[in-house]
Write an enzyme that holds these catalytic residues in place. Structure first.
Site, PDB file in Angstrom:
ATOM      1  N   GLY A   1      -8.734  -1.950  -8.993  1.00 48.58           N
ATOM      2  CA  GLY A   1      -9.536  -1.136  -9.902  1.00 48.58           C
ATOM      3  C   GLY A   1     -10.597  -0.284  -9.243  1.00 48.58           C
ATOM      4  CD  GLU A   2     -13.639   4.087  -8.583  1.00 50.08           C
ATOM      5  OE1 GLU A   2     -12.942   4.279  -7.572  1.00 50.08           O
ATOM      6  OE2 GLU A   2     -14.885   3.983  -8.526  1.00 50.08           O
TER       7      GLU A   2
ATOM      8  CD  GLU B   1      -2.715 -10.421  -6.515  1.00 55.87           C
ATOM      9  OE1 GLU B   1      -1.654 -11.042  -6.487  1.00 55.87           O
ATOM     10  OE2 GLU B   1      -2.887  -9.330  -5.946  1.00 55.87           O
TER      11      GLU B   1
ATOM     12  CB  CYS C   1      -6.665   1.328 -10.764  1.00 52.17           C
ATOM     13  SG  CYS C   1      -7.807   2.679 -10.380  1.00 52.17           S
TER      14      CYS C   1
ATOM     15  CG  ASN D   1      -2.355  -2.483   4.517  1.00 58.29           C
ATOM     16  OD1 ASN D   1      -2.104  -2.883   5.652  1.00 58.29           O
ATOM     17  ND2 ASN D   1      -3.587  -2.418   4.052  1.00 58.29           N
TER      18      ASN D   1
ATOM     19  CB  SER E   1     -11.364   5.774  -1.005  1.00 61.17           C
ATOM     20  OG  SER E   1     -11.604   4.395  -1.115  1.00 61.17           O
ATOM     21  CG  LEU E   2     -13.057  11.362   3.446  1.00 58.73           C
ATOM     22  CD1 LEU E   2     -13.770  12.079   2.325  1.00 58.73           C
ATOM     23  CD2 LEU E   2     -13.883  11.457   4.740  1.00 58.73           C
ATOM     24  CG  HIS E   3      -7.893   7.843   1.734  1.00 56.14           C
ATOM     25  ND1 HIS E   3      -8.407   6.847   2.536  1.00 56.14           N
ATOM     26  CD2 HIS E   3      -7.827   7.294   0.493  1.00 56.14           C
ATOM     27  CE1 HIS E   3      -8.646   5.771   1.818  1.00 56.14           C
ATOM     28  NE2 HIS E   3      -8.299   6.012   0.581  1.00 56.14           N
TER      29      HIS E   3
ATOM     30  CB  CYS F   1      -3.283   2.543  -4.479  1.00 56.35           C
ATOM     31  SG  CYS F   1      -4.094   1.077  -5.134  1.00 56.35           S
TER      32      CYS F   1
ATOM     33  CB  SER G   1     -14.768   0.521  -2.071  1.00 54.77           C
ATOM     34  OG  SER G   1     -13.804   1.506  -1.739  1.00 54.77           O
TER      35      SER G   1
ATOM     36  CB  CYS H   1      -4.686   6.550  -5.238  1.00 54.73           C
ATOM     37  SG  CYS H   1      -6.391   6.858  -5.701  1.00 54.73           S
TER      38      CYS H   1
ATOM     39  CB  CYS I   1      -6.744  -2.309   2.059  1.00 57.64           C
ATOM     40  SG  CYS I   1      -8.481  -2.490   2.116  1.00 57.64           S
TER      41      CYS I   1
ATOM     42  CB  CYS J   1     -11.592  -8.298  -1.250  1.00 55.74           C
ATOM     43  SG  CYS J   1     -10.918  -6.755  -1.740  1.00 55.74           S
TER      44      CYS J   1
HETATM   45  N1  SAH Z   1     -10.827   1.927  -6.304  1.00 59.90           N
HETATM   46  C1  SAH Z   1     -11.675   1.790  -5.200  1.00 59.90           C
HETATM   47  C2  SAH Z   1     -11.703   0.392  -4.625  1.00 59.90           C
HETATM   48  C3  SAH Z   1     -10.409  -0.371  -4.559  1.00 59.90           C
HETATM   49  S1  SAH Z   1      -9.235   0.184  -3.377  1.00 59.90           S
HETATM   50  C4  SAH Z   1     -11.323   2.794  -4.127  1.00 59.90           C
HETATM   51  O1  SAH Z   1     -10.306   3.435  -4.245  1.00 59.90           O
HETATM   52  O2  SAH Z   1     -12.131   2.976  -3.223  1.00 59.90           O
HETATM   53  C5  SAH Z   1      -9.897  -0.384  -1.832  1.00 59.90           C
HETATM   54  C6  SAH Z   1      -9.458   0.431  -0.641  1.00 59.90           C
HETATM   55  O3  SAH Z   1      -8.076   0.208  -0.344  1.00 59.90           O
HETATM   56  C7  SAH Z   1      -9.606   1.935  -0.846  1.00 59.90           C
HETATM   57  O4  SAH Z   1     -10.180   2.540   0.271  1.00 59.90           O
HETATM   58  C8  SAH Z   1      -8.181   2.369  -1.014  1.00 59.90           C
HETATM   59  O5  SAH Z   1      -8.020   3.722  -0.733  1.00 59.90           O
HETATM   60  C9  SAH Z   1      -7.478   1.443  -0.046  1.00 59.90           C
HETATM   61  N2  SAH Z   1      -6.025   1.393  -0.209  1.00 59.90           N
HETATM   62  C10 SAH Z   1      -5.318   1.530  -1.340  1.00 59.90           C
HETATM   63  N3  SAH Z   1      -3.990   1.431  -1.080  1.00 59.90           N
HETATM   64  C11 SAH Z   1      -3.870   1.204   0.241  1.00 59.90           C
HETATM   65  C12 SAH Z   1      -2.762   0.990   1.112  1.00 59.90           C
HETATM   66  N4  SAH Z   1      -1.534   0.955   0.654  1.00 59.90           N
HETATM   67  N5  SAH Z   1      -3.013   0.807   2.429  1.00 59.90           N
HETATM   68  C13 SAH Z   1      -4.286   0.798   2.888  1.00 59.90           C
HETATM   69  N6  SAH Z   1      -5.356   0.969   2.127  1.00 59.90           N
HETATM   70  C14 SAH Z   1      -5.162   1.181   0.799  1.00 59.90           C
HETATM   71 FE1  SF4 Z   2      -7.513   2.924  -8.128  1.00 55.48          FE
HETATM   72 FE2  SF4 Z   2      -8.699   2.661  -5.728  1.00 55.48          FE
HETATM   73 FE3  SF4 Z   2      -6.036   2.187  -6.039  1.00 55.48          FE
HETATM   74 FE4  SF4 Z   2      -6.996   4.671  -6.219  1.00 55.48          FE
HETATM   75  S1  SF4 Z   2      -7.042   3.334  -4.411  1.00 55.48           S
HETATM   76  S2  SF4 Z   2      -5.498   3.707  -7.615  1.00 55.48           S
HETATM   77  S3  SF4 Z   2      -8.944   4.348  -7.195  1.00 55.48           S
HETATM   78  S4  SF4 Z   2      -7.708   1.031  -6.939  1.00 55.48           S
END
Ligand code: SAH
Ligand code: SF4
Length: 353
Positions: free
Chosen positions: A163-164, A93, A113, A294, A218-220, A120, A195, A117, A337, A106
């Protein structure tokens, strides 16, 4: 004979192929412009190329392997989600986002991936493969053609889809360089953001390779224990080392770094998290993007109330951090996201209807 995907070749590679085929170098440039500038994907429409040459090209090359399937528009019409298929019935997508008359896209860099995480949706899919350069480019080209019909165009590209991107480093960088080329879209490198979940080796490589493309991390959480529980890659890429490599990135490139920070209730947006985050940010010319979590089906995480989000935001702002609190966009079509996860059953149902 297996055909070569012509969209995987940059201009130099295409010129070499043409010379090897006994064709003229300047024809390669013309073909490249048809494909990457005019976005015409049918050899027979290349009017300045002779029929004889076109026939030779058809024997040797195919044009792209990514196919458009469908798209969905959000209720507020600001977000459009596109579904594409790849060979082997794989699905990805891409999302088009409108903000103040500017369009960001995007894009995805992998099918699934492998980093998994915990919050996600993409991480829940089986990891299948890295996208080829051509498959990354085609996402841009389909969305650009979609906008051209409305006399609009793409302003920004973020690698925040599935994906990463740093696990598919070469194809991602190649696609950006091709989109940047004068004979292609001539799209400024400054308008791309990659990202990453924070892969240190790749950040170090990127620091040497690219000074203009923007970087988002992506710090979190700035607490190793919490971050590792959300993101398994934190174990091999712990915060102190990540910070070191980002300070080096900042010194070498002078670029501001964007930090994405998901807000998860009762987990990473309490007062003590804010205090630690302020300390962490002292070393950086930064922008923090707070992203309210989300909802992803089957995950235990909860989105904090708007009031709590505001409190966290206000604390950071009052300590002179540069922060934005994102509004959730496109969640009614699962395009926000982290919500990108192709459900094959849904598509099959849609087609049967
Ligand atoms: N893999 C890369 C880029 C894709 S994810 C990364 O992790 O940075 C893009 C962004 O969406 C990242 O910051 C990720 O942490 C965030 N993300 C993933 N799942 C999410 C969710 N459920 N709610 C909000 N942001 C989310
Ligand atoms: Fe992969 Fe980014 Fe999702 Fe983590 S947040 S699983 S690195 S796509």
């Amino acid at each position: 004979m297996l055909k070569i995907d012509i969209l995987d070749l940059n201009l130099e590679e295409l010129e070499t192929e043409f010379l090897n085929m006994g064709l003229k170098k300047f024809n390669a440039k013309q073909v490249y412009q048809w494909l990457h500038q005019k976005l015409v994907f049918d050899f027979d429409e290349f009017t300045n190329i002779s029929k004889e040459v076109r026939e030779k090209l058809k024997e040797k090359f195919e044009i792209g392997t990514l196919k458009y399937i469908t798209h969905q528009v959000s209720k507020d019409k600001q977000t459009v989600k596109f579904l594409f298929s790849l060979p082997g019935k794989r699905l990805i997508e891409s999302v088009l986002l409108k903000y103040k008359n500017r369009y960001s896209i995007c894009v995805s860099s992998q099918v699934g991936c492998p980093l998994k995480c915990d919050f996600c949706a993409t991480g829940m899919m089986k990891f299948e493969k890295n996208l080829k350069c051509s498959e990354i480019l085609m996402q841009f080209y389909y969305l650009q053609k979609f906008l051209r019909e409305k006399n609009d165009k793409i302003s920004n590209v973020v690698f925040m889809g599935m994906g990463e991107p740093f696990l598919n480093y070469d194809a991602v960088l190649k696609s950006i360089n091709m989109l940047n080329s004068k004979e292609g879209q001539d799209f400024s490198k400054r308008n791309f953001t990659i990202s990453t979940s924070g892969l240190i080796n790749e950040i170090n490589k990127f620091t040497i390779d690219e000074k203009q493309i923007k970087l988002a991390i992506s710090l979190h959480s700035v607490n190793d224990e919490k971050r590792s529980s959300l993101m398994p890659i934190n174990k091999a890429n712990p915060l102190a080392k990540l910070k070191e490599s980002l300070i080096n990135y900042q010194e070498k490139t002078k670029n501001r770094i964007t930090f994405e920070y998901i807000l998860i209730d009762d987990f990473n947006c309490e007062k003590e998290d804010a205090v630690e985050l302020v300390k962490f940010m002292k070393s950086f010319n930064h922008l923090i993007n707070l992203i309210p979590y989300n909802k992803v089906e089957g995950k235990p995480y909860v989105t904090p109330s708007r009031e709590k989000q505001r409190e966290f935001y206000n604390y950071l702002v009052s300590h002179n951090l540069n922060v934005t609190l994102r509004e959730t966009k496109g969640d009614d079509i699962q395009a926000a996201c982290g919500q990108l996860k192709v459900k094959k059953e849904e598509i099959i149902n849609e087609k049967n209807n």
